[in-house]
Design a protein around this motif. Structure first.
Motif: not given
Lengths: 379, 647
Positions: B136-142
Motif C-alpha cells: 500500500i502507499t505511504w498515504e494509505e498507510m498514514s
C-alpha cells in the motif's frame, strides 16, 4: 441398632466434640488443599484469579460443612442413608432428563450458586447405604447370594446411570468403591474372583465389539485406550495429553524447576492443567520431592482413616470410614496412574487439589462423616 | 437390630482383617506410584527435560536484507524498498468483518488478496497476523495509522521488497526475484531454511538468480519461547544475520538505458564491451519487460502478453540468442588464411558472382560479381566468393580453430541466465551430432558465417574486441562484490601475427570509412573516434534455385519472421580501440541498413559517455540524429537519481 445402643455417656457432647475431632486428619487435609492452592496459583501464572480464589472459598465452605457434619451424631447419618441414596439417584435421573449439556456430557444440575454433580454426591451416599446395609444385615447372611445381589444392584444402578452420561472415571470409582466396601464387609472371596473373571471377559468383549454395531464404548473412549497402550503413536493427536504430561513430570527431576518455573504448564503444553492434570505441574515445579510428598500425604490420609475405622467398634462407622478411605484412595490412585501413563485418561480429578466445586465439597462432607464416626465412637 | 457381643466381636475381627488386607494393597499401589515417579523423574529426567526444552524453544529466522546491485558508477540497479502492508490479528480484531469493512472505506482492498487472507485466517490460530493488503502507499498507510483506534487488531507493517528503479532496462541482465516455489525447492539440494519462509524471495533469472548465494545473505535467528499453540511468549536470544553482499556491475547505467531506448521496439540485442578488459558496459535485449511486475506476482493477462508477443520480450537475446553470424564471420576466415600463410593480403581472387564447388553453385550476394578482390576490398564490399576461395584453400579445421581463438563456440562465465555456447562447427561435431561426414560445401557455407555456425551477440562482441586489441579478452559482468574488486586479470595476447590483425582491422576500417564500404552510410566523421566495423546479413531461410531464377525477393516484401537477421560489429576508436560493439536486429533486413546505424549511435554514446556532438555525424544525418537524441533523452533516467547510498 438405634442411637440408644451407642454408649451415649462416653460420647462427648456439645462444643467438647471439637476436642475429639480427628485433628491429624484435618491437618493433613489442609496440607493437601494448600498444595492445591499453591499449584492453582502457579498455573494461573502467579494470580489468585481465576482459580485460587473460588477454590479457597469453596474449601472454607467445605471446612464449615465438614465440621457441621462432624457435629451431627453418626447414627443420624446412618438413619438417613437410604433417603440420601434414593435422593441422589433421583438427581442422577434428573440430569439424565433435563441436565444442562456441557463438554458433551450431561453431568450437573444448576442450583444457581453452584453446579451440583449428582454423580459426585453418589460416591458418598452409595458408601453410606452400603455401610448401613451391612450394619443391618446379620453377619451369617453376608455371603448368601440373595443378600449379595442386593448391594450389587445398589452399586450397579447408579454406575450405569453415570456411565450413560458418559463419565467413565466416576463409574469406575463407584464400582470399585462399592466393591471395596463389600469386600471389607466380609463378602466371600469367591464372589470377587467371579467378578474379576467376568471383568476380564467384559474387557475382551469390549475389544471384540469394536467397530461393530453393538460397540460398547464411545469412539473417544476406544481412542483413549489406544493412546494408553501406545501413547507415542500419535504424540500430537490422541497421545498428546499423556506425552506432554510425562514430559512435564520427567523434566521435574529431583527438586523440580522451581515454583512458577514449569515451562510445560506455564506455556500451556499441559492440557487441563488446573483440573485433572494439575499433578504434572506439581511434579514439574517441585520435582520428585514434591510429587512424592503429596503421594505420602494422600497415603497418610488413607492410613489415618483406616486407623480410625479400626478403633471404631461400630460396624456402620467402620464400614463408612473405610469406604470413604477407599473412594479417596481410588481418586488419587486413578488420577496419578493416569498422568503417569499407567492408566487411560478417564477424567478423574486429583482429590482436594484439582479445581472443581462439587468434588471438593463432596469430599469435605465425606471427611465430615469420617469425623462424625470418629467423634461419636464408643469408647 | 441388636447384635450379640459375640457377633460384634466377630464382625470387628472380620472388618479388621479385610481392611488391613485392603489397606496393605492400597499402600502397595501407592508404593508402585512412587516407583513410577522415581522412574520418570529421576531415571528419565534428562531425556524428558530435553523434550520439554524442545517443546518450549522455537527458533525463528530473521530474513536478511538482500544485497543491492549498482552499476559501475554507483547508481542503483536493484535495491530494497520499504514496502507497507497491513496485517490483521483475528483475536484482537473482535468482529473481523466489521473491521475489514471499516478498512475498505479507508484503502482500496484487492478482492483476490482479501479472499486469500480470509481463507488463511480460518486455518491459522487466532493470534497470527494475516496480511490483508500488500504494497500500500505511504498515504494509505498514514490513513490507517490515523484511524488506528477504530481498527482493532490491524497493524501496518514495514518490510523490504525488491525494486528495480529502471524497470525494463536491466530486466535481462539482473533479472528479478520472486517467491520461492516448490519447483525452486526441488531443484536445490539441501535448501537453506530461509527458503521455507512463506513468500521469501529469491532470484529467478539473471544476476539475481546466478549470484543468489551472495545476494541472499545469512539468516539471523531468534530463539523464542512459544506455548503449545505457537504463540510467542518472549524472546530468549537473538543473533543477527548477515545482509547479502552489495554487488557492483561493470555496466554503465546511462549507456545501458540509452541502448535500450535506441533499440526501441525492434527484436534486437546489443553488447558493448571495454575492448581491452572485456568489461561489459552494456548488454541489452529488446523488447524488454518490467521486472517489477514479477516481484509482486505478475497477472495472467500481463504474462500472456509477454509470452504471446512474437518479438519474445522474455528472451535474453544478447546471450541466449544464437544467430548465424553471416559476413561478420569473414574476419575469422581471413585471419585463418593469413595465419596459415596461404594467402597474402594483396593476393586477389576473381569474383564472377558465384563459385562452383563439387557441382554446386555458391552465389555471391552480388550476382554480377565483384571482379578482382583482395582482402581489403573483399571485406569492405563483403564479397562472398573471395572467402569461398580462401576457405577451400585453408579448410574447416583451421577456420574453426581460429573461430575458437576469437571466442566463438565458447560459453563465457558471466552470471546471466542461459548463456549460450553457440556453435563453432568441426568435423568431429558433424560426425557425432549429425552423423554425417563433413563435406566441402559445409566449409564454403561456414566461410561466410552461414550453415552450421551460430554465435550470440556477446560472442560477436568478444570476437570484435579480440580482433581490435589482439588480446584474449574475456567478458566480465561483476566489477566488485562488497567493495572487493572482481576485475579479471589483464588479458594475455592472442599470439596472432600483428601484421595480419592490422590487415583485417584496416579492411574493417574501410567497411565504415571507404566510399564503397558496406557501412559507409553509418560512419563517424570525428577523426579521433573513427570506427572500424563489419556488416552481416544472415539468412534465416534457404533460397531455392527456382526463387533465385525468379529473382531474389526483397526483404521488405517478406513477412517479418522470414526476413534476414541484420548484424553489425565494430570497435572504436580505430587507432586506440576502447570499445567493441555487436548489434543484432532479428529479421531486420540488411546489416548495413538495420544494424550499422544503431551500432554507430551506441559506439558514439559509449565513447562520449553521453550524447555525442552532432559534428561526429555526417552532415546529412545531423537533423535526423538531433531529433532522435531529443526523443531518447526523454526516455533516459535522471542522471543523478538512485545514486548509491552505501559503499
Amino acid at each position: 441398632m438405634s442411637y440408644l445402643e451407642y454408649a451415649v455417656k462416653t460420647v462427648p457432647t456439645g462444643w467438647r466434640k471439637i476436642l475429639y475431632l480427628n485433628w491429624p486428619l484435618i491437618l493433613l487435609i489442609m496440607a493437601v488443599a494448600s498444595t492445591g492452592f499453591l499449584m492453582l496459583y502457579s498455573v494461573a501464572g502467579g494470580s489468585f484469579s481465576p482459580w485460587v480464589e473460588p477454590q479457597l472459598k469453596r474449601f472454607v465452605m467445605g471446612l464449615v460443612l465438614m465440621l457441621f457434619v462432624a457435629m451431627v451424631p453418626i447414627w443420624f447419618w446412618r438413619n438417613i442413608s437410604v433417603v440420601a441414596y434414593l435422593g441422589t439417584l433421583v438427581l442422577l435421573i434428573l440430569v439424565e432428563i433435563m441436565g444442562s449439556v456441557g463438554m458433551g456430557a450431561q453431568r450437573w444440575i444448576d442450583l444457581g450458586f453452584m453446579r451440583l454433580q449428582p454423580s459426585e454426591l453418589m460416591k458418598i451416599t452409595l458408601v453410606m447405604l452400603l455401610a448401613a446395609y451391612y450394619d443391618w444385615l446379620p453377619l451369617p447372611r453376608t455371603s448368601r447370594p440373595i443378600w449379595v445381589a442386593i448391594p450389587v444392584l445398589i452399586i450397579l444402578i447408579p454406575t450405569a446411570l453415570v456411565l450413560r452420561q458418559p463419565d467413565l472415571g466416576t463409574s469406575i470409582l463407584l464400582l470399585a468403591g462399592g466393591g471395596m466396601v463389600m469386600f471389607m464387609a466380609g463378602v466371600h472371596w469367591a464372589y470377587f474372583a467371579a467378578v474379576i473373571g467376568m471383568g476380564v471377559g467384559l474387557v475382551t468383549a469390549v475389544f471384540q465389539s469394536r467397530g461393530t454395531e453393538w460397540q460398547l464404548l464411545k469412539d473417544y473412549q476406544y481412542r483413549r485406550i489406544d493412546t494408553f497402550l501406545d501413547p507415542a503413536s500419535d504424540p500430537l493427536g490422541a497421545g498428546y495429553h499423556i506425552t506432554q504430561s510425562k514430559i512435564a513430570l520427567g523434566s521435574g527431576g529431583w527438586t523440580g524447576r522451581g515454583f512458577m518455573q514449569g515451562t510445560q504448564s506455564r506455556l500451556n503444553f499441559l492440557p487441563e492443567k488446573h483440573t485433572d492434570f494439575i499433578f504434572t505441574t506439581l511434579a514439574e515445579e517441585f520435582g520428585f520431592v514434591g510429587a512424592f510428598s503429596l503421594l505420602s500425604l494422600y497415603a497418610l490420609i488413607v492410613v489415618f482413616c483406616i486407623a480410625s475405622a479400626l478403633m471404631n467398634r461400630d460396624r456402620f462407622s467402620s464400614l463408612l470410614t473405610l469406604g470413604i478411605a477407599a473412594t479417596f484412595f481410588l481418586f488419587f490412585a486413578v488420577n496419578m496412574s493416569m498422568v503417569m501413563g499407567l492408566a487411560p485418561v478417564v477424567g478423574v480429578p486429583l482429590p482436594l487439589v484439582s479445581y472443581g466445586g462439587s468434588a471438593m465439597l463432596v469430599l469435605m462432607v465425606a471427611f465430615g462423616l469420617v469425623q462424625s464416626a470418629h467423634v461419636h465412637r464408643a469408647r | 437390630m441388636r447384635r450379640s457381643p459375640a457377633e460384634g466381636t466377630e464382625s470387628h475381627a472380620r472388618i479388621t482383617r479385610r481392611s488391613l488386607l485392603l489397606g496393605g494393597g492400597m499402600l502397595g499401589f501407592a508404593g508402585m506410584l512412587g516407583l513410577r515417579m522415581r522412574y520418570l523423574q529421576l531415571e528419565q529426567a534428562d531425556q524428558f527435560r530435553l523434550l520439554a526444552e524442545e517443546n518450549r524453544v522455537n527458533i525463528r529466522l530473521i530474513p536478511p536484507a538482500r544485497g543491492e546491485i549498482f552499476d559501475r558508477n554507483g547508481f542503483a540497479i536493484a535495491l530494497n524498498q520499504p514496502s507497507y502492508r497491513v496485517t490483521i490479528v483475528r483475536e484482537d480484531a473482535g468482529d473481523v468483518d466489521e473491521v475489514i469493512a471499516r478498512l475498505a472505506a479507508l484503502i482500496e482492498l484487492d478482492d483476490v488478496t482479501l479472499e486469500r487472507a480470509m481463507t488463511e485466517m480460518r486455518r491459522s490460530p487466532p493470534f497470527l497476523p494475516i496480511t490483508i493488503a500488500d504494497r500500500i502507499t505511504w498515504e494509505e498507510m498514514s490513513r490507517i495509522a490515523v484511524n488506528a483506534p477504530a481498527l482493532p487488531g490491524v497493524t501496518p507493517e514495514v518490510g523490504l521488497s525488491r525494486h528495480y528503479p529502471l524497470g525494463g532496462v536491466f530486466a535481462h541482465v539482473v533479472g528479478y526475484v520472486g517467491p520461492v516455489s516448490d519447483y525452486d525447492l526441488s531443484r536445490i539440494e539441501n535448501p537453506d531454511q530461509l527458503l521455507r519462509i512463506p513468500r521469501f524471495q529469491i532470484g529467478k533469472v539473471g544476476v539475481e538468480a546466478r549470484e543468489e548465494e551472495l545476494l541472499r545473505g545469512k539468516a539471523g535467528t531468534r530463539q523464542v519461547e512459544v506455548n503449545a499453540v505457537g504463540r510467542v511468549m518472549r524472546e530468549l536470544d537473538r543473533r543477527e544475520g548477515q545482509p547479502g553482499a552489495t554487488m557492483q556491475l561493470t555496466i554503465d547505467r546511462q549507456l545501458q538505458a540509452y541502448v535500450q531506448a535506441r533499440l526501441g521496439d525492434e527484436s534486437a540485442a546489443a553488447v558493448v564491451l571495454n575492448a581491452r578488459t572485456g568489461e561489459i558496459l552494456s548488454i541489452n535485449s529488446s523488447p524488454t519487460f518490467d521486472p517489477n511486475l514479477f516481484v509482486t506476482g505478475i497477472s495472467v493477462a500481463d504474462y500472456r502478453d509477454l509470452t504471446e508477443n512474437d518479438h519474445r520480450p522474455l528472451a535474453n537475446k544478447s546471450v541466449q540468442g544464437t544467430y548465424p553470424p553471416g559476413s561478420t564471420f569473414k574476419m575469422v576466415t581471413a585471419l585463418a588464411a593469413l595465419e596459415e600463410g596461404l594467402f597474402d593480403e594483396r593476393d586477389t581472387v576473381w569474383c564472377p558472382g558465384h563459385l562452383e564447388v563439387s557441382n554446386r553453385r555458391f552465389h555471391c550476394w552480388k550476382r554480377a560479381g565483384h571482379g578482382h578482390m583482395n582482402l581489403n576490398t573483399a571485406l569492405r564490399e563483403s564479397c562472398d566468393v573471395y572467402f569461398y576461395e580462401l576457405a577451400l584453400k585453408v579448410g574447416i579445421d583451421k577456420i574453426s580453430a581460429m573461430a575458437e581463438r576469437l571466442g566463438l563456440g565458447t560459453r563465457f562465465e558471466i552470471p546471466m541466465s542461459g548463456v549460450a555456447q553457440g556453435l563453432n562447427p568441426t568435423r568431429d561435431w558433424k560426425q557425432s551430432v549429425r552423423g554425417a561426414p563433413w563435406v566441402v560445401g559445409d566449409t564454403v557455407n561456414v566461410s561466410i558465417g552461414q550453415g552450421f555456425v551460430l554465435a550470440s551477440p556477446l560472442q560477436l562482441a568478444v570476437m570484435t574486441a579480440r580482433l581490435a586489441t589482439g588480446l584474449a579478452v574475456e567478458p566480465s559482468l561483476v566489477k566488485s562484490v562488497e567493495g572487493e574488486d572482481r576485475t579479471l586479470p589483464e588479458p594475455v595476447p592472442l599470439a596472432i601475427n600483428p601484421q595480419h590483425l592490422q590487415a583485417v582491422r584496416g579492411a574493417m576500417f574501410a567497411v565504415s570509412n571507404h566510399r564503397r564500404g558496406t557501412a559507409y552510410g553509418s560512419r563517424i566523421i570525428e577523426d579521433a573516434y573513427r570506427m572500424a566495423g563489419k556488416t552481416g546479413t544472415s539468412q534465416v531461410r534457404n533460397i531455392t534455385a527456382a526463387e533465385r531464377a525468379a529473382g531474389v525477393t526483397r526483404n521488405e516484401d517478406l513477412p517479418w519472421e522470414r526476413r534476414d537477421h541484420a548484424l553489425f560489429v565494430d570497435f572504436a576508436p580505430f587507432d586506440n580501440p576502447e570499445i567493441a560493439v555487436a548489434v543484432v536486429v532479428e529479421h531486420g533486413g540488411g546489416g548495413s541498413t538495420a544494424a550499422a546505424p544503431i551500432a554507430r549511435d551506441i559506439t558514439l554514446q559509449a565513447l562520449f559517455k553521453g550524447d555525442p556532438p552532432l559534428d561526429a555525424y555526417p552532415v546529412k544525418d545531423r537533423d535526423r540524429i538531433a531529433t532522435q537524441q531529443e526523443r531518447i533523452r526523454k526516455l533516459m533516467p535522471d542522471p543523478d537519481g538512485h545514486k548509491r547510498t552505501r559503499a
